[in-house]
Design a protein around this motif. Sequence first.
Motif, PDB file in Angstrom:
ATOM      1  N   GLN A   1       0.903  -1.348  -0.203  1.00 39.85           N
ATOM      2  CA  GLN A   1      -0.145  -0.115  -0.080  1.00 39.85           C
ATOM      3  C   GLN A   1       0.747   1.456  -0.076  1.00 39.85           C
ATOM      4  O   GLN A   1       0.437   2.360  -0.609  1.00 39.85           O
ATOM      5  CB  GLN A   1      -0.923  -0.200   1.244  1.00 39.85           C
ATOM      6  CG  GLN A   1      -2.224  -1.069   1.224  1.00 39.85           C
ATOM      7  CD  GLN A   1      -3.019  -0.787  -0.038  1.00 39.85           C
ATOM      8  OE1 GLN A   1      -2.842  -1.488  -1.063  1.00 39.85           O
ATOM      9  NE2 GLN A   1      -3.852  -0.122   0.118  1.00 39.85           N
ATOM     10  N   ALA A   2       2.193   1.348   0.786  1.00 42.38           N
ATOM     11  CA  ALA A   2       2.999   2.289   0.729  1.00 42.38           C
ATOM     12  C   ALA A   2       3.701   2.420  -0.458  1.00 42.38           C
ATOM     13  O   ALA A   2       4.695   3.501  -0.375  1.00 42.38           O
ATOM     14  CB  ALA A   2       3.573   2.399   2.179  1.00 42.38           C
ATOM     15  N   GLY A   3       3.818   1.433  -1.312  1.00 37.19           N
ATOM     16  CA  GLY A   3       4.709   1.438  -2.542  1.00 37.19           C
ATOM     17  C   GLY A   3       6.365   1.305  -1.888  1.00 37.19           C
ATOM     18  O   GLY A   3       7.276   1.595  -2.590  1.00 37.19           O
ATOM     19  N   ASP A   4       6.399   0.607  -0.712  1.00 37.94           N
ATOM     20  CA  ASP A   4       7.600   0.164  -0.584  1.00 37.94           C
ATOM     21  C   ASP A   4       8.332  -1.172  -1.228  1.00 37.94           C
ATOM     22  O   ASP A   4       7.532  -2.288  -1.017  1.00 37.94           O
ATOM     23  CB  ASP A   4       7.705  -0.200   1.250  1.00 37.94           C
ATOM     24  CG  ASP A   4       8.941  -0.522   1.805  1.00 37.94           C
ATOM     25  OD1 ASP A   4       9.943  -1.153   1.078  1.00 37.94           O
ATOM     26  OD2 ASP A   4       9.174  -0.330   2.933  1.00 37.94           O
ATOM     27  N   PRO A   5       9.011  -1.276  -1.930  1.00 37.30           N
ATOM     28  CA  PRO A   5       9.254  -2.371  -2.766  1.00 37.30           C
ATOM     29  C   PRO A   5      10.076  -3.607  -1.739  1.00 37.30           C
ATOM     30  O   PRO A   5      10.135  -4.523  -2.651  1.00 37.30           O
ATOM     31  CB  PRO A   5      10.402  -1.780  -3.817  1.00 37.30           C
ATOM     32  CG  PRO A   5      11.235  -0.985  -2.952  1.00 37.30           C
ATOM     33  CD  PRO A   5      10.032  -0.167  -1.994  1.00 37.30           C
ATOM     34  N   ARG A   6      10.375  -3.567  -0.561  1.00 33.78           N
ATOM     35  CA  ARG A   6      11.009  -4.626   0.003  1.00 33.78           C
ATOM     36  C   ARG A   6      10.153  -5.663   0.156  1.00 33.78           C
ATOM     37  O   ARG A   6       8.876  -5.511   0.347  1.00 33.78           O
ATOM     38  CB  ARG A   6      11.519  -4.113   1.488  1.00 33.78           C
ATOM     39  CG  ARG A   6      12.605  -3.107   1.593  1.00 33.78           C
ATOM     40  CD  ARG A   6      12.829  -2.707   2.974  1.00 33.78           C
ATOM     41  NE  ARG A   6      11.887  -1.938   3.532  1.00 33.78           N
ATOM     42  CZ  ARG A   6      11.854  -1.272   4.708  1.00 33.78           C
ATOM     43  NH1 ARG A   6      12.780  -1.750   5.560  1.00 33.78           N
ATOM     44  NH2 ARG A   6      10.776  -0.771   5.188  1.00 33.78           N
ATOM     45  N   THR A   7      10.586  -6.926   0.100  1.00 30.66           N
ATOM     46  CA  THR A   7      10.007  -8.374   0.366  1.00 30.66           C
ATOM     47  C   THR A   7      10.664  -8.845   1.607  1.00 30.66           C
ATOM     48  O   THR A   7      11.474  -8.205   2.229  1.00 30.66           O
ATOM     49  CB  THR A   7      10.661  -9.249  -0.472  1.00 30.66           C
ATOM     50  OG1 THR A   7      11.826  -9.534  -0.647  1.00 30.66           O
ATOM     51  CG2 THR A   7       9.906  -8.580  -1.942  1.00 30.66           C
ATOM     52  N   VAL A   8       9.931  -9.935   1.990  1.00 32.81           N
ATOM     53  CA  VAL A   8      10.352 -10.642   3.214  1.00 32.81           C
ATOM     54  C   VAL A   8      11.924 -10.850   3.151  1.00 32.81           C
ATOM     55  O   VAL A   8      12.761 -10.907   4.275  1.00 32.81           O
ATOM     56  CB  VAL A   8       9.551 -11.723   3.728  1.00 32.81           C
ATOM     57  CG1 VAL A   8      10.090 -12.656   4.789  1.00 32.81           C
ATOM     58  CG2 VAL A   8       8.211 -11.358   4.229  1.00 32.81           C
ATOM     59  N   ALA A   9      12.428 -11.164   2.124  1.00 31.81           N
ATOM     60  CA  ALA A   9      13.698 -11.780   1.610  1.00 31.81           C
ATOM     61  C   ALA A   9      14.658 -10.467   2.199  1.00 31.81           C
ATOM     62  O   ALA A   9      15.704 -10.687   2.661  1.00 31.81           O
ATOM     63  CB  ALA A   9      13.870 -12.017   0.358  1.00 31.81           C
ATOM     64  N   ASP A  10      14.272  -9.199   2.065  1.00 27.22           N
ATOM     65  CA  ASP A  10      15.017  -8.095   2.345  1.00 27.22           C
ATOM     66  C   ASP A  10      14.939  -7.995   3.755  1.00 27.22           C
ATOM     67  O   ASP A  10      16.090  -7.545   4.416  1.00 27.22           O
ATOM     68  CB  ASP A  10      14.492  -6.883   1.637  1.00 27.22           C
ATOM     69  CG  ASP A  10      14.725  -6.958   0.224  1.00 27.22           C
ATOM     70  OD1 ASP A  10      15.746  -7.081  -0.315  1.00 27.22           O
ATOM     71  OD2 ASP A  10      13.687  -6.559  -0.437  1.00 27.22           O
ATOM     72  N   LEU A  11      13.949  -8.430   4.401  1.00 19.47           N
ATOM     73  CA  LEU A  11      13.768  -8.134   5.785  1.00 19.47           C
ATOM     74  C   LEU A  11      14.564  -8.831   6.823  1.00 19.47           C
ATOM     75  O   LEU A  11      14.945  -8.813   7.896  1.00 19.47           O
ATOM     76  CB  LEU A  11      12.340  -8.078   6.303  1.00 19.47           C
ATOM     77  CG  LEU A  11      11.428  -7.106   5.738  1.00 19.47           C
ATOM     78  CD1 LEU A  11       9.955  -7.047   6.603  1.00 19.47           C
ATOM     79  CD2 LEU A  11      11.772  -5.708   6.111  1.00 19.47           C
ATOM     80  N   VAL A  12      14.923 -10.309   6.223  1.00 23.39           N
ATOM     81  CA  VAL A  12      15.657 -11.488   7.007  1.00 23.39           C
ATOM     82  C   VAL A  12      17.326 -11.208   6.928  1.00 23.39           C
ATOM     83  O   VAL A  12      18.027 -11.952   7.185  1.00 23.39           O
ATOM     84  CB  VAL A  12      15.088 -12.772   6.672  1.00 23.39           C
ATOM     85  CG1 VAL A  12      13.583 -12.833   7.124  1.00 23.39           C
ATOM     86  CG2 VAL A  12      15.248 -12.983   4.956  1.00 23.39           C
ATOM     87  N   THR A  13      17.530 -10.019   5.928  1.00 23.79           N
ATOM     88  CA  THR A  13      18.880  -9.817   5.741  1.00 23.79           C
ATOM     89  C   THR A  13      19.441  -9.255   7.166  1.00 23.79           C
ATOM     90  O   THR A  13      18.543  -8.578   7.946  1.00 23.79           O
ATOM     91  CB  THR A  13      19.220  -8.869   4.595  1.00 23.79           C
ATOM     92  OG1 THR A  13      18.678  -7.685   4.957  1.00 23.79           O
ATOM     93  CG2 THR A  13      18.757  -9.589   3.341  1.00 23.79           C
TER      94      THR A  13
END
Length: 400
Positions: free
Chosen positions: A277-289
């Motif tokens: 909804q916010a247009g944030d391109p990050r995925t869960v893969a980015d969050l577990v780095t």
Amino acid sequence: MTQGAPRTTARRTVLGAAGAAAIGASAGLAGAGTARAAETGRPQDGDHRGRGNGNGRGYRSLPVPTVIAHRGASGYRPEHTLGSYQHALDLGAHVIEQDLVPTKDGHLVCRHENDITGTTDVASRPEFASRRTTKSVDGARLTGWFTEDFTLAELKTLRATERIPGTRQENTLYDGRWTVPTFEEVLRWADEEGRRRGREVWLHVETKHPTYFRSIGLALEERLARLLRRYGRHRANSPVFLQSFEPSSIQRLSKLVDSPGVVLLSGADTRPWDFVQAGDPRTVADLVTPAGLRWIASYAQGIGPTLDLVIPRDAAGKLGTPTTLVRDAHAQGLILHPYTHRNENTFLPAEFRKGTDPAAYGDAFGALKAWFGTGIDGIFSDNADTALLAAADFREAGGR
């Protein structure tokens, strides 16, 4: 019956359930009438402030591995009922989970989804036939009945049912026994059980679809925070975790209360709906780095990843090589509460299945040993008694 060999009550309650009297007591709570309008207004004189035992030692004092009863004892009772929560506590679960969605008039109730088609008897109730509708929730088009279209009084006329009767036919014995509980009823129940047992009763509380509900004027976080303050569970050492698949919900809650927060993480290639909804391109893969985990640690105390993010499965459905997620999260001071252990073959990694019946129990102890061996701090489980025995085995074998 597709469950395979009969599973006796003795097997289910191997750690010692309190029995029918306790369940009867919880049924009485469930029918005790509708909750006060607790989600609005400031705490008033006579409210339960401080009763959540906020003077406890906090989440670091919980046993490791921590066993979190996923939607209560949902392997044995219809999920998110006071009967399911009571049974999980009687089995010995360290923490009991609730998922929260709102009613039309703003009460927070415990359902895994706002779509209650498969978890209540609403489809058989002619007086609510006209409420069946189609809507889009987090990008998914769903047809059914939804909590936000019912007042609390209307919702309380419904009865809870087993969500997956084909897998858990035995649970259908309890269809119709309990109502949909409000979160305030659960808070009262936890307070009463805590006094009776002489110890804190821990809760693990999820905000469901928070961006969606905020968009229709039924924001969850402020209502939840008011209840937590009213019942003394708003402090850093209060016996409660707050969890969400939407990081912005945990960020918002962290500004309202000091209760520990947990960011839930699904498949690596997925995006949290608030990111979409916010247009944030990050995925869960980015969050577990390491960088993503450092960002989470700036406002939360833990993560709740799917077990496949801890140990991926190969093409045959067998466990592969553990990732570095546990090590990387711990390096940021985050605890890990992965989800979800279940005893049935259909949910287990392929090498731990027994026989060909998907609803029969497999080698859950073997799977739990593998998961605990990664160093996770706890696990969500539909079968708390199994997970507790496996945790005891793990500690006796030299684990944490």
